[in-house]
Design a protein around this motif. Sequence first.
Motif, PDB file in Angstrom:
ATOM      1  N   SER A   1     -23.625  77.158  33.053  1.00 44.47           N
ATOM      2  CA  SER A   1     -24.888  76.651  32.496  1.00 44.47           C
ATOM      3  C   SER A   1     -25.353  77.539  31.342  1.00 44.47           C
ATOM      4  CB  SER A   1     -25.972  76.625  33.586  1.00 44.47           C
ATOM      5  OG  SER A   1     -25.687  75.640  34.556  1.00 44.47           O
ATOM      6  N   ILE A   2     -25.248  78.844  31.530  1.00 50.05           N
ATOM      7  CA  ILE A   2     -25.669  79.798  30.495  1.00 50.05           C
ATOM      8  C   ILE A   2     -24.867  79.556  29.214  1.00 50.05           C
ATOM      9  CG2 ILE A   2     -25.656  82.257  29.859  1.00 50.05           C
ATOM     10  CD1 ILE A   2     -26.228  82.828  32.894  1.00 50.05           C
ATOM     11  N   GLU A   3     -23.564  79.362  29.380  1.00 47.11           N
ATOM     12  CA  GLU A   3     -22.688  79.101  28.227  1.00 47.11           C
ATOM     13  C   GLU A   3     -23.186  77.890  27.428  1.00 47.11           C
ATOM     14  OE1 GLU A   3     -18.194  79.680  28.804  1.00 47.11           O
ATOM     15  OE2 GLU A   3     -18.421  77.509  28.737  1.00 47.11           O
ATOM     16  N   HIS A   4     -23.556  76.813  28.142  1.00 46.09           N
ATOM     17  CA  HIS A   4     -23.983  75.586  27.452  1.00 46.09           C
ATOM     18  C   HIS A   4     -25.393  75.710  26.865  1.00 46.09           C
ATOM     19  CE1 HIS A   4     -20.530  73.027  27.962  1.00 46.09           C
ATOM     20  NE2 HIS A   4     -20.386  73.491  29.185  1.00 46.09           N
ATOM     21  N   ILE A   5     -26.245  76.489  27.492  1.00 46.82           N
ATOM     22  CA  ILE A   5     -27.574  76.720  26.904  1.00 46.82           C
ATOM     23  C   ILE A   5     -27.412  77.459  25.568  1.00 46.82           C
ATOM     24  CG2 ILE A   5     -29.760  77.989  27.169  1.00 46.82           C
ATOM     25  CD1 ILE A   5     -29.457  77.416  30.234  1.00 46.82           C
TER      26      ILE A   5
ATOM     27  N   GLY B   1     -20.847  68.239  34.902  1.00 44.47           N
ATOM     28  CA  GLY B   1     -19.907  69.350  35.049  1.00 44.47           C
ATOM     29  C   GLY B   1     -20.295  70.598  34.268  1.00 44.47           C
ATOM     30  N   LYS B   2     -21.156  70.445  33.284  1.00 45.39           N
ATOM     31  CA  LYS B   2     -21.592  71.604  32.491  1.00 45.39           C
ATOM     32  C   LYS B   2     -22.420  72.595  33.314  1.00 45.39           C
ATOM     33  CE  LYS B   2     -21.617  69.221  28.012  1.00 45.39           C
ATOM     34  NZ  LYS B   2     -22.472  68.700  26.916  1.00 45.39           N
ATOM     35  N   GLN B   3     -22.870  72.173  34.486  1.00 43.62           N
ATOM     36  CA  GLN B   3     -23.666  73.071  35.342  1.00 43.62           C
ATOM     37  C   GLN B   3     -22.830  73.654  36.482  1.00 43.62           C
ATOM     38  OE1 GLN B   3     -27.831  71.494  36.103  1.00 43.62           O
ATOM     39  NE2 GLN B   3     -26.797  69.671  35.376  1.00 43.62           N
ATOM     40  N   GLU B   4     -21.508  73.666  36.285  1.00 42.15           N
ATOM     41  CA  GLU B   4     -20.585  74.237  37.276  1.00 42.15           C
ATOM     42  C   GLU B   4     -20.672  73.529  38.632  1.00 42.15           C
ATOM     43  OE1 GLU B   4     -18.629  78.630  37.957  1.00 42.15           O
ATOM     44  OE2 GLU B   4     -20.217  78.375  36.499  1.00 42.15           O
TER      45      GLU B   4
ATOM     46  N   ALA C   1     -24.853  77.483  23.645  1.00 45.59           N
ATOM     47  CA  ALA C   1     -24.138  76.657  22.659  1.00 45.59           C
ATOM     48  C   ALA C   1     -24.961  75.448  22.199  1.00 45.59           C
ATOM     49  CB  ALA C   1     -22.816  76.176  23.254  1.00 45.59           C
ATOM     50  N   GLY C   2     -26.117  75.222  22.850  1.00 41.06           N
ATOM     51  CA  GLY C   2     -26.928  74.050  22.509  1.00 41.06           C
ATOM     52  C   GLY C   2     -26.344  72.751  23.028  1.00 41.06           C
ATOM     53  N   THR C   3     -25.501  72.846  24.083  1.00 47.41           N
ATOM     54  CA  THR C   3     -24.835  71.651  24.619  1.00 47.41           C
ATOM     55  C   THR C   3     -25.249  71.368  26.062  1.00 47.41           C
ATOM     56  OG1 THR C   3     -22.944  73.075  25.180  1.00 47.41           O
ATOM     57  CG2 THR C   3     -22.802  71.800  23.125  1.00 47.41           C
ATOM     58  N   TYR C   4     -26.368  71.948  26.487  1.00 47.19           N
ATOM     59  CA  TYR C   4     -26.819  71.715  27.866  1.00 47.19           C
ATOM     60  C   TYR C   4     -27.088  70.218  28.069  1.00 47.19           C
ATOM     61  CZ  TYR C   4     -29.104  72.780  32.304  1.00 47.19           C
ATOM     62  OH  TYR C   4     -29.431  72.853  33.637  1.00 47.19           O
ATOM     63  N   PRO C   5     -26.702  69.673  29.220  1.00 43.28           N
ATOM     64  CA  PRO C   5     -26.767  68.209  29.394  1.00 43.28           C
ATOM     65  C   PRO C   5     -28.186  67.638  29.372  1.00 43.28           C
ATOM     66  CG  PRO C   5     -26.185  69.307  31.456  1.00 43.28           C
ATOM     67  CD  PRO C   5     -26.132  70.347  30.399  1.00 43.28           C
ATOM     68  N   LYS C   6     -28.295  66.413  28.851  1.00 41.95           N
ATOM     69  CA  LYS C   6     -29.582  65.716  28.768  1.00 41.95           C
ATOM     70  C   LYS C   6     -29.790  64.880  30.029  1.00 41.95           C
ATOM     71  CE  LYS C   6     -29.592  65.311  23.713  1.00 41.95           C
ATOM     72  NZ  LYS C   6     -28.326  66.026  23.425  1.00 41.95           N
ATOM     73  N   GLU C   7     -31.048  64.779  30.420  1.00 41.15           N
ATOM     74  CA  GLU C   7     -31.388  64.068  31.657  1.00 41.15           C
ATOM     75  C   GLU C   7     -30.871  62.622  31.664  1.00 41.15           C
ATOM     76  OE1 GLU C   7     -35.464  62.441  33.546  1.00 41.15           O
ATOM     77  OE2 GLU C   7     -35.425  64.618  33.279  1.00 41.15           O
ATOM     78  N   ASP C   8     -31.078  61.901  30.565  1.00 43.20           N
ATOM     79  CA  ASP C   8     -30.666  60.494  30.523  1.00 43.20           C
ATOM     80  C   ASP C   8     -29.164  60.336  30.751  1.00 43.20           C
ATOM     81  OD1 ASP C   8     -33.230  59.799  30.059  1.00 43.20           O
ATOM     82  OD2 ASP C   8     -32.979  59.278  27.945  1.00 43.20           O
ATOM     83  N   ASP C   9     -28.385  61.246  30.160  1.00 45.10           N
ATOM     84  CA  ASP C   9     -26.930  61.173  30.314  1.00 45.10           C
ATOM     85  C   ASP C   9     -26.537  61.422  31.771  1.00 45.10           C
ATOM     86  OD1 ASP C   9     -26.687  60.732  27.616  1.00 45.10           O
ATOM     87  OD2 ASP C   9     -26.308  62.838  27.118  1.00 45.10           O
ATOM     88  N   MET C  10     -27.218  62.385  32.397  1.00 44.98           N
ATOM     89  CA  MET C  10     -26.865  62.712  33.785  1.00 44.98           C
ATOM     90  C   MET C  10     -27.297  61.600  34.747  1.00 44.98           C
ATOM     91  SD  MET C  10     -27.325  66.835  34.033  1.00 44.98           S
ATOM     92  CE  MET C  10     -29.062  66.914  33.612  1.00 44.98           C
ATOM     93  N   ILE C  11     -28.417  60.958  34.457  1.00 40.90           N
ATOM     94  CA  ILE C  11     -28.842  59.817  35.293  1.00 40.90           C
ATOM     95  C   ILE C  11     -27.786  58.721  35.227  1.00 40.90           C
ATOM     96  CG2 ILE C  11     -30.525  57.921  35.455  1.00 40.90           C
ATOM     97  CD1 ILE C  11     -32.698  59.995  34.641  1.00 40.90           C
ATOM     98  N   GLN C  12     -27.305  58.439  34.016  1.00 40.91           N
ATOM     99  CA  GLN C  12     -26.264  57.409  33.852  1.00 40.91           C
ATOM    100  C   GLN C  12     -24.992  57.781  34.613  1.00 40.91           C
ATOM    101  OE1 GLN C  12     -26.265  57.029  29.464  1.00 40.91           O
ATOM    102  NE2 GLN C  12     -26.380  54.836  29.815  1.00 40.91           N
ATOM    103  N   GLU C  13     -24.618  59.059  34.543  1.00 40.11           N
ATOM    104  CA  GLU C  13     -23.407  59.502  35.239  1.00 40.11           C
ATOM    105  C   GLU C  13     -23.554  59.318  36.750  1.00 40.11           C
ATOM    106  OE1 GLU C  13     -21.424  62.698  32.135  1.00 40.11           O
ATOM    107  OE2 GLU C  13     -22.452  63.504  33.893  1.00 40.11           O
TER     108      GLU C  13
END
Length: 304
Positions: free
Chosen positions: A38-42, A288-291, A44-56
């Motif tokens: 999660s730290i890596e993605h924060i 998966g970006k949150q391990e 990098a500015g690539t931390y997942p967006k809520e809407d995308d995760m809801i869809q997943e």
Amino acid sequence: MITLNVQNETSRLRSVILGTAQSNGPIPRIEDCYDPKSIEHIKAGTYPKEDDMIQEMNSVLQVFEKYDVEVYRPEIIKDCNQIFSRDIAFVIDDIMIEANILPHREEEVHAIDYIWNQIAEDKRIILPEDCHIEGGDIMPWNDYIFMGTYTGDDYPDLITARTNIQAVNAIQDLFPKKKIKSFELRKSNTNPKENALHLDCCFNPLGKGKAIIHRNGFLVESEYQWLINFFGKENIFEITKDEMYEMYSNVFSVSEDIIISEQNFTRLNNWLRQQGFTVEEVPYAEIGKQEGLLRCTTLPLFRD
């Protein structure tokens, strides 16, 4: 009343708690994260967006509906990450055990109180406070219970070490007829490719006597070899460090021959189909970006 029955990871699923990405809250501060990915993605500015995760997560819900699985969801807590329902509790046989998870995640547990309260009182267990445990480290496997743990002296300094030896002993006391097999996992607060957050991040038993494994996730070579011997080398899909990082081992079995897997896991999904599995592919790369992946977001309540 809700009836529980989980003897293993692969019997036909009838009911499950699926986490939720709704009201997931803002991007966390780095100091509030509890895994290196999660730290890596924060950063990098690539931390997942809520809407995308809801869809997943909806794509997994659709698979469960296809197979007539009863799905429970946590009650929604505003601005709270409630995706990983596997962390907060787990079922072995007909008993639900509440996980003693990281202190600031306590409210996540209360979001499933409405389920907990429908379970017979003598089938609900809260372990003593000194037992740290999370569901990702617990795998009922018929006569066995596989458990991930970490017993190094630096345990208190590792936010990635989630299940301690006190918990292993407590589970043995609770299930005296089961064989408890614990595995020392490699931990890192800073390098996600050197960190097996839970046992299901480097190992997963599948139907048909198969299993997925990552050698470097295990600190003790003989414990890794024990699993190879137990399943048989010819039945094992070995994943690389990069594949572990992408969470290849964290698939989810609906039954002995149906597996939900991430759509980008081409090498794994091809192998699974060659072994005769039906593979239900879903998009889950943002989660998966949150391990954590498919097994982490599901808490089975009843398997046939």
